[in-house]
Design a protein around this motif. Structure first.
Motif, PDB file in Angstrom:
ATOM      1  N   UNK B  17     -52.529 -25.399  17.361  1.00 21.73           N
ATOM      2  CA  UNK B  17     -51.446 -25.368  16.372  1.00 21.73           C
ATOM      3  C   UNK B  17     -51.615 -26.491  15.350  1.00 21.73           C
ATOM      4  N   UNK B  18     -51.944 -27.684  15.813  1.00 25.29           N
ATOM      5  CA  UNK B  18     -52.135 -28.815  14.901  1.00 25.29           C
ATOM      6  C   UNK B  18     -53.320 -28.591  13.980  1.00 25.29           C
ATOM      7  N   UNK B  19     -54.390 -28.011  14.531  1.00 26.52           N
ATOM      8  CA  UNK B  19     -55.601 -27.729  13.761  1.00 26.52           C
ATOM      9  C   UNK B  19     -55.299 -26.718  12.645  1.00 26.52           C
ATOM     10  N   UNK B  20     -54.674 -25.608  13.012  1.00 28.39           N
ATOM     11  CA  UNK B  20     -54.353 -24.560  12.031  1.00 28.39           C
ATOM     12  C   UNK B  20     -53.353 -25.077  11.008  1.00 28.39           C
ATOM     13  N   UNK B  22     -52.919 -28.113   9.931  1.00 25.90           N
ATOM     14  CA  UNK B  22     -53.540 -29.021   8.973  1.00 25.90           C
ATOM     15  C   UNK B  22     -54.431 -28.254   7.996  1.00 25.90           C
ATOM     16  N   UNK B  23     -55.165 -27.251   8.502  1.00 29.45           N
ATOM     17  CA  UNK B  23     -56.075 -26.490   7.646  1.00 29.45           C
ATOM     18  C   UNK B  23     -55.338 -25.691   6.579  1.00 29.45           C
ATOM     19  N   UNK B  24     -54.211 -25.094   6.959  1.00 25.73           N
ATOM     20  CA  UNK B  24     -53.494 -24.239   6.015  1.00 25.73           C
ATOM     21  C   UNK B  24     -52.479 -25.028   5.204  1.00 25.73           C
ATOM     22  N   UNK B  25     -52.220 -26.260   5.594  1.00 26.33           N
ATOM     23  CA  UNK B  25     -51.254 -27.065   4.867  1.00 26.33           C
ATOM     24  C   UNK B  25     -49.812 -26.722   5.193  1.00 26.33           C
ATOM     25  N   UNK B  26     -49.591 -25.853   6.173  1.00 27.72           N
ATOM     26  CA  UNK B  26     -48.211 -25.487   6.503  1.00 27.72           C
ATOM     27  C   UNK B  26     -47.613 -26.388   7.578  1.00 27.72           C
ATOM     28  N   UNK B  27     -48.447 -27.196   8.215  1.00 26.56           N
ATOM     29  CA  UNK B  27     -47.948 -28.075   9.275  1.00 26.56           C
ATOM     30  C   UNK B  27     -47.902 -27.345  10.603  1.00 26.56           C
ATOM     31  N   UNK B  28     -47.858 -28.122  11.695  1.00 26.90           N
ATOM     32  CA  UNK B  28     -47.930 -27.528  13.023  1.00 26.90           C
ATOM     33  C   UNK B  28     -46.646 -26.850  13.486  1.00 26.90           C
ATOM     34  N   UNK B  29     -45.509 -27.242  12.920  1.00 26.11           N
ATOM     35  CA  UNK B  29     -44.211 -26.783  13.421  1.00 26.11           C
ATOM     36  C   UNK B  29     -44.040 -25.279  13.427  1.00 26.11           C
ATOM     37  N   UNK B  30     -44.520 -24.626  12.363  1.00 26.44           N
ATOM     38  CA  UNK B  30     -44.326 -23.173  12.293  1.00 26.44           C
ATOM     39  C   UNK B  30     -45.117 -22.453  13.373  1.00 26.44           C
ATOM     40  N   UNK B  31     -46.127 -23.109  13.957  1.00 31.93           N
ATOM     41  CA  UNK B  31     -46.870 -22.468  15.056  1.00 31.93           C
ATOM     42  C   UNK B  31     -46.318 -22.905  16.406  1.00 31.93           C
ATOM     43  N   UNK B  32     -45.892 -24.169  16.513  1.00 23.25           N
ATOM     44  CA  UNK B  32     -45.491 -24.707  17.817  1.00 23.25           C
ATOM     45  C   UNK B  32     -44.224 -24.033  18.354  1.00 23.25           C
ATOM     46  N   UNK B 241     -58.486 -33.308  13.721  1.00 20.63           N
ATOM     47  CA  UNK B 241     -59.690 -32.474  13.600  1.00 20.63           C
ATOM     48  C   UNK B 241     -59.589 -31.587  12.352  1.00 20.63           C
ATOM     49  N   UNK B 242     -58.400 -31.026  12.140  1.00 21.75           N
ATOM     50  CA  UNK B 242     -58.197 -30.120  11.011  1.00 21.75           C
ATOM     51  C   UNK B 242     -58.410 -30.811   9.679  1.00 21.75           C
ATOM     52  N   UNK B 243     -57.882 -32.040   9.547  1.00 16.80           N
ATOM     53  CA  UNK B 243     -58.030 -32.792   8.301  1.00 16.80           C
ATOM     54  C   UNK B 243     -59.514 -33.050   8.029  1.00 16.80           C
ATOM     55  N   UNK B 244     -60.270 -33.344   9.099  1.00 15.42           N
ATOM     56  CA  UNK B 244     -61.701 -33.604   8.943  1.00 15.42           C
ATOM     57  C   UNK B 244     -62.433 -32.355   8.434  1.00 15.42           C
ATOM     58  N   UNK B 245     -62.099 -31.210   9.018  1.00 18.27           N
ATOM     59  CA  UNK B 245     -62.744 -29.963   8.601  1.00 18.27           C
ATOM     60  C   UNK B 245     -62.334 -29.594   7.171  1.00 18.27           C
ATOM     61  N   UNK B 246     -61.076 -29.872   6.838  1.00 18.06           N
ATOM     62  CA  UNK B 246     -60.528 -29.490   5.532  1.00 18.06           C
ATOM     63  C   UNK B 246     -61.322 -30.090   4.384  1.00 18.06           C
ATOM     64  N   UNK B 247     -61.870 -31.300   4.597  1.00 23.26           N
ATOM     65  CA  UNK B 247     -62.609 -31.938   3.518  1.00 23.26           C
ATOM     66  C   UNK B 247     -63.932 -31.223   3.243  1.00 23.26           C
ATOM     67  N   UNK B 254     -59.612 -17.892   7.136  1.00 18.38           N
ATOM     68  CA  UNK B 254     -58.667 -18.429   8.108  1.00 18.38           C
ATOM     69  C   UNK B 254     -57.230 -18.267   7.631  1.00 18.38           C
ATOM     70  N   UNK B 255     -57.023 -18.493   6.335  1.00 20.74           N
ATOM     71  CA  UNK B 255     -55.680 -18.335   5.774  1.00 20.74           C
ATOM     72  C   UNK B 255     -55.167 -16.915   5.927  1.00 20.74           C
ATOM     73  N   UNK B 256     -56.065 -15.946   5.705  1.00 18.44           N
ATOM     74  CA  UNK B 256     -55.653 -14.539   5.805  1.00 18.44           C
ATOM     75  C   UNK B 256     -55.271 -14.209   7.245  1.00 18.44           C
ATOM     76  N   UNK B 257     -56.149 -14.582   8.193  1.00 15.27           N
ATOM     77  CA  UNK B 257     -55.856 -14.325   9.604  1.00 15.27           C
ATOM     78  C   UNK B 257     -54.542 -15.000   9.989  1.00 15.27           C
ATOM     79  N   UNK B 258     -54.401 -16.251   9.545  1.00 23.26           N
ATOM     80  CA  UNK B 258     -53.222 -17.037   9.885  1.00 23.26           C
ATOM     81  C   UNK B 258     -51.945 -16.359   9.387  1.00 23.26           C
ATOM     82  N   UNK B 259     -51.984 -15.872   8.141  1.00 27.44           N
ATOM     83  CA  UNK B 259     -50.745 -15.299   7.601  1.00 27.44           C
ATOM     84  C   UNK B 259     -50.381 -14.017   8.346  1.00 27.44           C
ATOM     85  N   UNK B 260     -51.393 -13.261   8.810  1.00 24.87           N
ATOM     86  CA  UNK B 260     -51.091 -12.044   9.585  1.00 24.87           C
ATOM     87  C   UNK B 260     -50.469 -12.419  10.935  1.00 24.87           C
TER      88      UNK B 260
END
Lengths: 123, 278
Positions: B17-20, B22-32, B241-247, B254-260
């Protein structure tokens, strides 16, 4: 002005990092002790019971943690985490005052008083 | 399931949740929150309290890295924090008094909206717009580093942005999330702040906004140490980890899968909320 903004940013970055690390250390330490004692019990969070009163107040959490009670140690770590952004706001008040930016010192002070009210007020 | 197994599984879920987040910029809360309620059967009040703590950890961890890069505008952040903190206090107060089924449905609707926002492209603000005189007086206009040198920007529509940030604060306090989706809307679309500045500044503000409602959650017994421990540590590791990958990547697929996935979770939460199973 620009230069002192950069210094402020560097200090705030360090402050946030130290706060988060300190919180994580307490949570992990308390967590390991917690798992050793309660790890084999059944996990059930499906019914909301609320926390016992000592884990809901700052003074209760502090005395539990000082007595090295497991859940109290974790909770102290969580309180440290909550305090980290608040410490950042406290620091910002001083930083804006040092820059003689009175408007922003007041704005920051307003945010700080709301935060303090939420954490300490209306028990 | 015993507590050790439960702790390991929720920790792993929270890393994801934290990884996704950070990558999508939506924050972990919406997944947790959906993870805890739908997968682990946790009461939504515990889930919301736990998620809010994880949000403070991930945003402070990421902010520590971002602030040094020079994108964060601390003046904009401080000013808008008045709005988000007032909203968060109100939201947390609402969370305590309204029925949990209503919170579940509101969460589902907010998730649907987040799924929609995560598909939107960042808007490039048009050049030559007249800045808001209020922004000028408050010294909000700034610059950020680009490869070809510092780039200046002006801030627009301060009162409208401020009002929307108040709403973002309410959702944060009510649902135990960072409300990144609404914050980015206010700062990108309305105040016309460049994407990199608005994302990092919004992240910078999330910790303070969440700290405001965390006090109220704590006093009402929403924060359980045994449950929050693996989620906070997991989400923190995942977001770093997500912030590191984001750079290094552009996570379009990933964004498309995530939004679905988010949209499906949203529908399930709305159904559960209406059927009274939460």
């Amino acid at each position: 002005m620009q230069r002192s903004d950069e210094q402020t940013e560097a200090i705030i970055g360090r402050l946030l990092r130290v706060g988060v690390i300190a919180a994580a250390v307490f949570v992990a330490f308390g967590g390991i002790l917690y798992l050793f004692k309660y790890g084999r019990m059944i996990a059930d969070y499906s019914i909301f019971r609320g926390e016992p009163s000592d884990l809901k107040s700052l003074s209760g959490i502090l005395s539990d943690a000082l007595a090295l009670r497991r859940r109290g140690l974790i909770q102290l770590g969580l309180v440290l985490l909550i305090a980290t952004p608040i410490a950042r706001v406290v620091f910002s008040v001083f930083a804006f005052m040092r820059q003689r930016d009175l408007a922003y010192a007041m704005i920051t002070l307003a945010v700080l008083s709301l935060l303090v009210y939420s954490l300490l007020g209306g028990q | 399931m015993n507590i050790t197994e439960f702790t390991i599984l929720t920790a792993l879920g929270s890393v994801a949740a934290g990884f996704i987040g950070a990558l999508t910029g939506l924050g972990g809360g919406v997944v947790i929150v959906p993870l805890l309620t739908l997968v682990f059967g946790v009461d939504i009040r515990y889930a919301v309290g736990t998620s809010l703590i994880a949000v403070i950890a991930t945003s402070s961890g990421a902010a520590a890295a971002y602030v040094k890069e020079g994108y964060t505008n601390m003046r904009i952040g401080m000013f808008l924090e008045i709005a988000t903190v007032l909203g968060a206090l109100f939201g947390a107060w609402l969370a305590v008094i309204i029925p949990t089924s209503a919170i579940t449905v509101i969460f589902g609707v907010f998730l649907l909206y987040s799924a929609y926002v995560s598909r939107q492209r960042p808007i490039v603000p048009p050049a030559g717009l007249k800045p808001d005189p209020l922004a000028e007086r408050l010294g909000m206009n700034g610059s950020y580093p680009e490869p070809e040198g510092p780039r200046n920007y002006n801030v627009h529509s301060v009162p409208a942005g401020f009002s929307l940030m108040w709403v973002a604060g309410i959702f944060s306090g009510l649902l135990g999330i960072g409300s990144g989706a609404l914050k980015v809307l206010a700062m990108d679309r309305i105040m016309k702040i460049p994407f990199k500045v608005s994302t990092t500044t919004s992240n910078f503000m999330i910790g303070v906004t969440a700290a405001a409602s965390a006090g109220i959650y704590l006093k009402n017994g929403y924060i359980d140490p045994g449950l929050t421990m693996p989620v906070m540590l997991g989400a923190l590791i995942g977001s770093l980890l997500g912030v590191r990958v984001l750079f290094n990547t552009k996570p379009k697929i990933l964004r498309i899968i995530f939004s679905i996935v988010i949209a499906l979770l949203a529908v399930e939460m709305i159904i559960k909320g209406f059927s009274g199973k939460m």
